[in-house]
Design an enzyme around this catalytic site. Sequence first.
Site, PDB file in Angstrom:
ATOM      1  N   ASN A 382     -19.355 -46.747  -6.109  1.00 38.72           N
ATOM      2  CA  ASN A 382     -19.199 -47.085  -4.702  1.00 38.72           C
ATOM      3  C   ASN A 382     -17.724 -47.188  -4.318  1.00 38.72           C
ATOM      4  O   ASN A 382     -17.164 -46.259  -3.733  1.00 38.72           O
ATOM      5  CB  ASN A 382     -19.950 -48.379  -4.400  1.00 38.72           C
ATOM      6  CG  ASN A 382     -20.107 -48.616  -2.916  1.00 38.72           C
ATOM      7  OD1 ASN A 382     -19.374 -48.081  -2.111  1.00 38.72           O
ATOM      8  ND2 ASN A 382     -21.087 -49.431  -2.542  1.00 38.72           N
ATOM      9  N   ASP A 383     -17.095 -48.285  -4.677  1.00 40.66           N
ATOM     10  CA  ASP A 383     -15.703 -48.494  -4.249  1.00 40.66           C
ATOM     11  C   ASP A 383     -14.760 -47.380  -4.700  1.00 40.66           C
ATOM     12  O   ASP A 383     -13.810 -47.050  -4.006  1.00 40.66           O
ATOM     13  CB  ASP A 383     -15.189 -49.835  -4.782  1.00 40.66           C
ATOM     14  CG  ASP A 383     -15.944 -50.998  -4.152  1.00 40.66           C
ATOM     15  OD1 ASP A 383     -16.391 -50.842  -3.004  1.00 40.66           O
ATOM     16  OD2 ASP A 383     -16.082 -52.035  -4.807  1.00 40.66           O
TER      17      ASP A 383
END
Lengths: 456, 97
Positions: A382-383
């Site tokens: 994600n990040d």
Amino acid sequence: MNLLIQLSYFAAAVLFIVGLKRMSSPVTARGGIIWAGAGMVVATLITLFWPDMHNYGWMLLALVIGGGLAWYTGKKVAMTDMPQMIAIYNGMGGGAAAAIAAVELLRGDFHATSFQVLAVIGALIGSVAFSGSMVAFAKLQGLMKRSLVFPNQQLINLAIFGGALLLGLVLMGADQPAGFAIFLFFLLALVFGVLMTLPIGGADMPVVISLYNALTGLAVAFEGFVLGNAAMIIAGTVVGSAGTLLTQLMAKAMNRSLTNVLFSGFGSGAGAAAEAGPEGSMKEVDATDAAVMMAYAEKVIIVPGYGMAVAQAQHKIWEFAQLLESRGVSVKFAIHPVAGRMPGHMNVLLAEAGVPYDKIYDLEEINNEFSQADVALVIGANDVVNPVARSNPESPIYGMPILDADRAKNVIVVKRGKGKGFSGVENALFFLDNTRMLYGDGQEVAGKLIAEAKQL
Amino acid sequence: MIEGFTALYIFMLAGFTGYEIISRVPVILHTPLMSGSNFVHGIVLVGAMVAMGHAVTGVEKFVGFIGVMLAAGNAVGGYVVTERMLEMFKSSKGAAK
């Protein structure tokens, strides 16, 4: 006998250095740990013949209990839980260094004041590494969910550290230190380790574990000086400096400075509020379409994240990748330096699934290739693929190097739900026009992709 | 006994050695290498054994016992997990030696 002991320690020191050197290349790494292991066995066995030793029965019992428990847990632990296991074993080393110092202080039989000073410093560092590592373990294991932040925290920490330091100075000067002072000194040092680690967020934990690893090394070296043990001095110092460098590399990969990690609770307040939601909407895709898209692509780059490992999907993903390759698709794995819970952790997890390491690429190696890729398959990450890190200076993750998955012609994101990443930042990648969301548990989705690809 | 400047020289040289070993390591080996260096400081076991071997009073023996137990955990646990991780590193061009 004395000569034999010294020779064995010398051999052990050489074996440790050669072992570590071999561990720094994937081709020779396997042999490296065996060399170092041989050094450890030689040094331990010969120590049993150290002159004028007593308490053999209890010593062997302690060896069996400590070694046995560690053997059992080490064999059993899942690859995903490796970081916290390293933390706990490291903490034990720090605790052992502190215990050596405690015994020496209690005996109060120092050859020179300089040894007494080193013993106390080693004790302080070792105790902090011990209790700090235990907190790190508890956090990563999920036993301790929140970062504890309270008012005047840093002042209180400083006061406790100051207290420990003051008592340490008293111990350094005393001819025969009082038992009570020794006890209080260790207590304060241990409490400081706990308090120092409590406010640090889970995402920063790997850096902290690495730091404690370096600290334990130093503590071991200092106690080595006290005992006049060259093997401990050399091994401890090598680990101390190697660990410090490793800590810096990790912090750099996460775009965080060490002071930043240690003295600010991540995402607690500043930055998190200043963020505006990305525009656009998330578009869904089903497994059939996704499989077709990749099966007829020329080039697919897979971006795995910790989510994939939690879902235990790495075996299925590799099977799917092999299916694609048998159809002539070029498949590569792109690993962000902090994918997983620690730099290199994801490589270990992929290796476990049987992915050869020459299919796995670093951020620098692969970032230019995304623009030529037909599909970027983001699974459980994600990040590390959030383009906000490039574009929005307001974001708490701004400046962090990311994988440019958004530059691929198509992006497929496998994700369990619509939640945010570890940092709590909304991911702009999910809202792009060329992104499709494939919702579901990683392992299930991978199973479906395999089934679909086989039918084509 | 290793004293004074000899100790300082050993400290300095070993420090540079550690730095040199790590400075050209690919990212994929960071975790195993951290684990490996974690194992190496398990040599504290040797010191813990010596300290316990010379303990006299009950308190000293007890603390020594804890020390040996913790140190053994560090050494053995560090070895087992490092070995398990490195075991899995294979190249697609045949098994790694």
